[in-house]
Design a protein around this motif. Structure first.
Motif, PDB file in Angstrom:
ATOM      1  N   UNK A 186      23.217 -45.811  38.062  1.00 54.12           N
ATOM      2  CA  UNK A 186      24.679 -46.073  38.668  1.00 54.12           C
ATOM      3  C   UNK A 186      25.576 -46.342  37.743  1.00 54.12           C
ATOM      4  N   UNK A 187      25.419 -46.359  36.516  1.00 50.58           N
ATOM      5  CA  UNK A 187      26.290 -46.443  35.549  1.00 50.58           C
ATOM      6  C   UNK A 187      27.370 -45.542  35.447  1.00 50.58           C
ATOM      7  N   UNK A 188      28.704 -45.912  35.377  1.00 51.18           N
ATOM      8  CA  UNK A 188      29.895 -44.763  35.511  1.00 51.18           C
ATOM      9  C   UNK A 188      30.623 -44.669  34.304  1.00 51.18           C
ATOM     10  N   UNK A 189      30.628 -46.059  33.607  1.00 49.37           N
ATOM     11  CA  UNK A 189      31.476 -45.841  32.281  1.00 49.37           C
ATOM     12  C   UNK A 189      31.234 -47.274  31.546  1.00 49.37           C
ATOM     13  N   UNK A 190      31.863 -47.142  30.440  1.00 48.98           N
ATOM     14  CA  UNK A 190      31.452 -48.352  29.444  1.00 48.98           C
ATOM     15  C   UNK A 190      32.991 -48.590  28.822  1.00 48.98           C
ATOM     16  N   UNK A 191      33.329 -49.981  28.850  1.00 46.88           N
ATOM     17  CA  UNK A 191      34.751 -50.099  28.268  1.00 46.88           C
ATOM     18  C   UNK A 191      34.557 -50.450  27.135  1.00 46.88           C
ATOM     19  N   UNK A 192      35.513 -49.692  26.304  1.00 48.05           N
ATOM     20  CA  UNK A 192      35.496 -49.778  24.865  1.00 48.05           C
ATOM     21  C   UNK A 192      36.979 -50.702  24.237  1.00 48.05           C
ATOM     22  N   UNK A 193      37.904 -50.834  24.869  1.00 48.68           N
ATOM     23  CA  UNK A 193      38.832 -51.484  24.669  1.00 48.68           C
ATOM     24  C   UNK A 193      39.695 -52.106  25.968  1.00 48.68           C
TER      25      UNK A 193
END
Length: 109
Positions: free
Chosen positions: A42-49
């Motif tokens: 279900x992972x859609x994205x990762x926040x990097x900032x």
């Protein structure tokens, strides 16, 4: 911090506590308890900032790492800390608004 879709189809943007055997464990900063375990599929994205008060903070920065470490280790301190912070912020905003209103109408003291 990840954007993940839960089994009900809702999108959740929360901090990652752990990942094991295809399961991701997350918790929102304002929550005392972790979210139910979710599939990594279900992972859609990762926040990097993130941009906060006009300043960009990256996941490589000392502040980001410190915040993640402290917030993850002290789940029972989150709610009281946030309540105090919100009350202080609300009180300061109220005072600022009062001063702005007085300035707007040109009151003399």
């Amino acid at each position: 911090i990840v954007l993940i879709r839960d089994v009900a189809g809702r999108y959740i943007l929360h901090r990652v506590l752990d990942v094991a055997d295809g399961i991701i464990y997350t918790c929102g900063d304002g929550n005392r308890r972790p979210d139910p375990p979710m599939s990594v599929s279900g992972l859609c994205g990762v926040v990097h900032s993130a941009k906060r008060k006009g300043k960009v903070i990256t996941d490589k920065s000392f502040y980001w790492k410190l915040h993640a470490r402290i917030w993850g280790v002290h789940p029972f301190a989150r709610r009281p800390f946030l309540m105090i912070y919100q009350r202080l912020a609300f009180g300061l905003d109220k005072l600022k608004k009062k001063d702005e209103d007085e300035d707007t109408f040109g009151y003399d003291r």
